[in-house]
Design a protein around this motif. Sequence first.
Motif, mmCIF file in Angstrom:
data_model
loop_
_atom_site.group_PDB
_atom_site.id
_atom_site.type_symbol
_atom_site.label_atom_id
_atom_site.label_comp_id
_atom_site.label_asym_id
_atom_site.label_seq_id
_atom_site.Cartn_x
_atom_site.Cartn_y
_atom_site.Cartn_z
ATOM 1 N N LYS A 1 0.829 -1.211 0.000
ATOM 2 C CA LYS A 1 0.000 0.000 0.000
ATOM 3 C C LYS A 1 0.863 1.261 0.000
ATOM 4 O O LYS A 1 0.585 2.225 -0.726
ATOM 5 N N GLU B 1 2.336 1.776 -3.414
ATOM 6 C CA GLU B 1 1.310 2.268 -4.336
ATOM 7 C C GLU B 1 1.081 3.763 -4.146
ATOM 8 O O GLU B 1 0.890 4.508 -5.116
ATOM 9 N N GLU B 2 1.129 4.218 -2.905
ATOM 10 C CA GLU B 2 0.875 5.629 -2.595
ATOM 11 C C GLU B 2 2.032 6.541 -2.992
ATOM 12 O O GLU B 2 1.838 7.746 -3.146
#
Length: 521
Positions: A420, A423-424
């Motif tokens: 995550k 991805e950010e």
Amino acid sequence: MTVAQRFPIDRPTLTTEADPARAHALVIGAGVGGLSAAALLAARGYRVTVVDPLDAPGGRAYAHRQDGFVFDAGPTIITAPFLFEELWKDCGATFAEDVDLRPCLPFYRVRFDDGTWFDYSGDPAAMEAEVARIDPIHGVAGYRGFMEESRRIYAVAFEEMADRPFHSLAFTARAMLGLVRLGGYRSVHSVVAKHFRHEKLRTLFSFHPLLIGGNPFSATSFYCLIAHLESRHGVHYAMGGTNALVAGIAKLVRLNGGTIRLGETVETILTKGRRATGVRLASGETIAADIVVSNADPATTYGKLLAHLPRKRWTDRKISRGDYSMGLFVWYFGTNRRYGDVHHHSMVFGPRYRGLLDDIFHRKHLAGDFSLYLHRPSAVDPSVAPDGCDSFYVLSPVPNLTGNADWARDAEIYRRRIEKRLEETVLPDLGRHIVSSRIATPIDFRERLHSFAGAAFALEPKLLQSAWFRPHNQSEELDNLYLCGAGTHPGAGLPGVLCSARIVAGLVPDPAALKAGGGVA
């Protein structure tokens, strides 16, 4: 004077690979340190056998191959290439013929938590421009002052000491006096903070000890030398991955008649009085030797392989009371698309620095945030991924196994949190493109690499766990046992383990004289 000039290797004319008249050196572990020591000993005229439990050489520098991807398991940053060139020369070969080494420019691309970037390189003008973007008033002067201090430390701690054995208290006292004058009692971060006012720059120029298992707030300032080392010699990548470098060193071992036995675990170092007489394998087989060289974690060498031996210095109590490096969580993954704007080496810093390091090294707490190192070798090397794909690994420092993390429960949760975060920040839509995945936790370091407490780099490189205070390259417990690798002097990192191998090669007796004196093999 170069390392090779200080410990020259006189290469004899060899006869057959299995000549029983030659003194026998048994090397435990086919990591970079063990293979390098084996290659140098074979070049000196020893009959050499390397024993390793894995199915291929490398140790921490092993390569995972799956789904058409190649993932370097551990070290990915090669500095001081001249050390490898000297190794090849001493073994009668030419480095450039076996390994295709390429410079990395910039060395790293660093992303701060607020989304700003810094390209870290060895070009002083480019670095000054990058520093000035962050601190236009004080930054450049601070950078110049820090790099000059790094150069002075390098001149003493690396050029004069990294390839010297610290067995003599008198030599140690003289050496330490010189380093105290250079501020060796200070931490890396305290030296950096003296030169830089901006917190981003303090983080940027102090994180390097983490690459060798040290906490920047407690690692001795000797390791400020890394900045000058990189600036002077560059950061490089071996085409095919770091394991291609390992394959080249293994070739050197065999070039001079050495044997590498894989899938074999040493269970015990056999002893008689103050001498090692060989090893016993887990299979029950015994192998006699005139000298034994251990590339294993020193805590494992003394606490497990020599558990039967009454030890004066490296007792079980001393081993258990040592301060060990952090552990590592490593996620290896391949994608079915390419991320062309991601550099070869990236640092993705989190919101905290000192607090996170306190969690890792002191509280031994698996924190909710992290700073990450992202490796994308397919940026420059098409051989490590299928066409149109990318090969990655992402590394997160975590507490070693003296902490309370339950990796059987937490590993996949932690991996998803890292996914995550990536991805950010740098890899948008990552989850949809993953086609190959595997992870390593501190449990893998303990079970697969036999690292004490799952520590990724053995003893933490603090002042009183460095030089004379670190396990010696010639054992204090046995006269003919030698140690190399990350856990002994001078420490972790490819230059360190290579220097440890050369120290060992310079300490062992002449093989002909040893055999004439009545060796055991």
